[in-house]
Design a protein around this motif. Structure first.
Motif, short mmCIF file in Angstrom:
data_model
loop_
_atom_site.label_atom_id
_atom_site.label_comp_id
_atom_site.label_asym_id
_atom_site.label_seq_id
_atom_site.Cartn_x
_atom_site.Cartn_y
_atom_site.Cartn_z
N THR A 1 -3.28 -2.66 58.89
CA THR A 1 -3.18 -4.06 58.53
C THR A 1 -1.74 -4.54 58.66
OG1 THR A 1 -2.94 -3.44 56.20
CG2 THR A 1 -5.15 -4.01 56.96
N PHE B 1 -7.29 -11.71 47.25
CA PHE B 1 -7.28 -12.42 48.53
C PHE B 1 -8.68 -12.90 48.87
CE2 PHE B 1 -8.00 -12.60 53.09
CZ PHE B 1 -6.98 -13.47 53.48
N ASP C 1 -6.19 -7.83 53.05
CA ASP C 1 -7.37 -8.56 53.48
C ASP C 1 -8.46 -7.53 53.73
OD1 ASP C 1 -9.35 -9.94 54.88
OD2 ASP C 1 -7.93 -11.12 56.06
N ASN C 2 -9.42 -7.43 52.81
CA ASN C 2 -10.40 -6.34 52.86
C ASN C 2 -11.30 -6.36 54.08
OD1 ASN C 2 -9.64 -4.90 50.55
ND2 ASN C 2 -10.78 -6.29 49.21
N ARG C 3 -11.36 -7.47 54.80
CA ARG C 3 -12.13 -7.50 56.04
C ARG C 3 -11.49 -6.57 57.09
NH1 ARG C 3 -11.63 -13.12 58.12
NH2 ARG C 3 -9.53 -12.80 57.29
N HIS D 1 -0.70 -7.57 56.74
CA HIS D 1 -0.32 -8.34 55.56
C HIS D 1 -0.61 -7.56 54.28
CE1 HIS D 1 0.42 -11.98 57.91
NE2 HIS D 1 -0.68 -11.68 58.59
N GLU E 1 -6.57 -12.16 60.32
CA GLU E 1 -6.11 -11.43 59.15
C GLU E 1 -5.05 -12.21 58.38
OE1 GLU E 1 -3.50 -7.59 57.75
OE2 GLU E 1 -4.03 -7.74 59.88
N GLY E 2 -5.24 -12.28 57.07
CA GLY E 2 -4.27 -12.93 56.20
C GLY E 2 -4.41 -14.42 56.06
N GLY F 1 -5.94 -17.24 54.53
CA GLY F 1 -6.80 -17.50 53.40
C GLY F 1 -6.00 -17.84 52.17
N PRO G 1 -10.54 -14.89 52.20
CA PRO G 1 -10.33 -15.45 53.54
C PRO G 1 -10.75 -16.91 53.61
CG PRO G 1 -12.25 -14.01 53.49
CD PRO G 1 -11.58 -13.85 52.17
#
Length: 495
Positions: free
Chosen positions: A371, A425, A363-365, A373, A434-435, A437, A427
């Protein structure tokens, strides 16, 4: 009066693994509106999925070629109000335009100007076929052997090669830039900066408006394929692997890259606040090839690198310099830990995903910090084995989700004779945890000679598809893709 005309030979691709069966060139440009949808596209998905591929426009000049040397063909699926429209178009590189005018191949082996036709001597052989970048409101097609090509996000027409308004000094640019989720900076690099084999690497930081904040060069221990790299909150890391280039071999017409397991694998660590003047070098305990990266993070005394590595080079594309009969080894997810407080150069390595895999995403955010996930292409070694090898190696039959907190791996099985490509991925919302999405993947339906775009719940892969967007034809196997939200494109562009 009838005149006899000497017609050129017909267009015919070789009977070779790169040009036959499911891997055969597709070469179709155009649009398909309102694709068939099985299930329901989640209402949160308003935007465009865009990915790049290598689709040979003409039979190779010298009879055979590698998968990597195809022309850039970009595919986009625009999703809006539950509908999906497909656009597919070649990137109009200088190479493509010259060959289109000649109606035949003019450029030879991968990145080897000494094998080109004399009439294109000195011309750019960039195919722009590997990935795409969305940054400062612009879309670029990327190939690490050349400069980016800007393309229109709406109809995929080519706007031209870009040097970012004269700011890019190198003749090359990475296919794997990293976007800092906190400030929008694009951290990027170039290797073989002058377009020929060299040990120099150039590092760039580009702000969210497209202005270069810094440009620096450093020297690697040897000329290496540097396909990917990693960025944490405080460091930039390059893994220098023994996939090497010798310009004298290139001149003799040999492959651009060779795997040399007698060389060491090195890691360059660069503090982001100090740059290359503070670079430190570390050494891996064995020769390995980094394929693609998940993420990097640091906690003050450690820099942690999460990526896929293999004990061989990419031997489906390039030879082993010492053993011409060597076989490509599968990649595994490894965690490399660099002790920043130590004066030594050792790297601690552990296998943190005990499953073969490739094409990793997070999850690039939440990138550049730890991270939870991880998603990747894989297979089930017992129930769903890999399909027969193709021109870029054995295709996977599954996508995997690894939850590091629980230690569990969950699989999505694409089906018999079906091969998912790199997942993307998205969101559920900008502020989702996180994750939370969706996961998208192109799936090759090999028995049907057709392609689907499959949408999954990212944290519940075993549930199966939320939606299957069916293409009426096959599109060429691709490499890397991105999601561009509709609000990033602007309401004046159809959203």
């Amino acid at each position: 009066m009838n005149q006899h005309v000497n017609l050129p030979p017909g267009l015919q691709f070789p009977e070779d693994i790169v040009f036959t069966g499911y891997a055969a060139p597709v070469r179709i440009e155009g649009e398909v509106h309102d694709l068939e949808v099985i299930g329901r596209i989640p209402p949160e998905l308003e935007g465009i999925y865009i990915r790049n591929s290598a689709d040979h426009a003409y039979p190779p000049l010298h009879g055979k070629d590698i998968f990597l040397n195809g022309d850039g063909m970009v595919h986009s699926v625009r999703m809006q109000n539950g509908h999906a429209d497909l656009t597919m178009r070649y990137v109009r590189t200088r190479k493509f335009e010259l060959e289109r005018k000649a109606r035949r191949a003019l450029f030879g082996a991968y990145r080897n100007p000494f094998t080109d036709s004399p009439e294109v001597e000195g011309e750019d052989n960039n195919t722009a076929n590997t990935s795409v970048l969305w940054h400062h409101g612009k879309l670029y097609a990327l190939k690490e052997s050349g400069r980016p090509y800007e393309i229109d996000p709406n109809d995929l027409t080519t706007r031209g090669q870009s040097d970012f308004g004269g700011q890019l000094t190198s003749r090359t640019f990475t296919a794997h830039p990293k976007i800092d989720p906190e400030n929008g900076d694009c951290v990027a690099f170039a290797y073989n900066c002058e377009g020929v084999a060299s040990d120099e690497i150039e590092v760039y930081v580009i702000d969210k408006e497209g202005q270069f904040k810094s440009t620096e060069r450093f020297k690697a221990p040897y000329c290496s394929m540097v396909h990917d790299f990693m960025v944490s909150r405080n460091f930039i890391a390059f893994v220098i692997c023994p996939m090497v280039c010798d310009w004298e071999r290139v001149k003799r017409g040999e492959a651009y890259w060779h795997w040399d397991s007698h060389k060491l694998t090195h890691i360059a660590v660069i503090p982001r606040d100090q740059g290359v003047k503070a670079i430190r070098w570390y050494t891996a305990p064995r020769a390995v090839m980094q394929t693609h990266t998940f993420n990097a993070w640091d906690d003050g005394s450690r820099l942690v690198l999460d990526h896929f590595v293999t004990a061989s080079g990419w031997l489906s594309q390039f030879p082993d310099i010492h053993d011409p009969h060597a076989h490509e080894m599968p990649p595994f997810g490894e965690r490399w830990v660099v002790d920043l407080a130590s004066a030594g150069s050792e790297v601690k390595i552990e296998r943190f995903i005990n499953h073969i895999g490739e094409m990793p995403v997070v999850d690039n955010r939440f990138s550049m910090r730890r991270t939870r996930h991880f998603w990747f292409g894989t297979n089930h070694p017992e129930s769903w084995p890999m399909l027969p090898p193709g021109p870029k190696g054995p295709p996977f039959t599954c996508l995997g989700h690894f939850d590091e907190q629980t230690g569990k791996i969950e699989l999505f099985y694409a089906g018999p004779d079906s091969s998912p490509e790199e997942p993307c991925f998205v969101p559920r919302s900008p502020d989702a945890e996180e994750g939370d999405g969706f996961l998208m993947t192109m799936v090759g339906r090999r028995a049907e000679n057709r392609t689907d775009l499959v949408i999954l719940d990212a944290r519940n892969l075993a549930k199966g598809p939320l939606a299957v967007i069916k293409f009426p034809c096959r599109v060429h196997e691709g490499f890397h893709g991105i999601w561009v939200p509709g609000n990033a494109l602007g309401s004046d562009r159809g959203f």
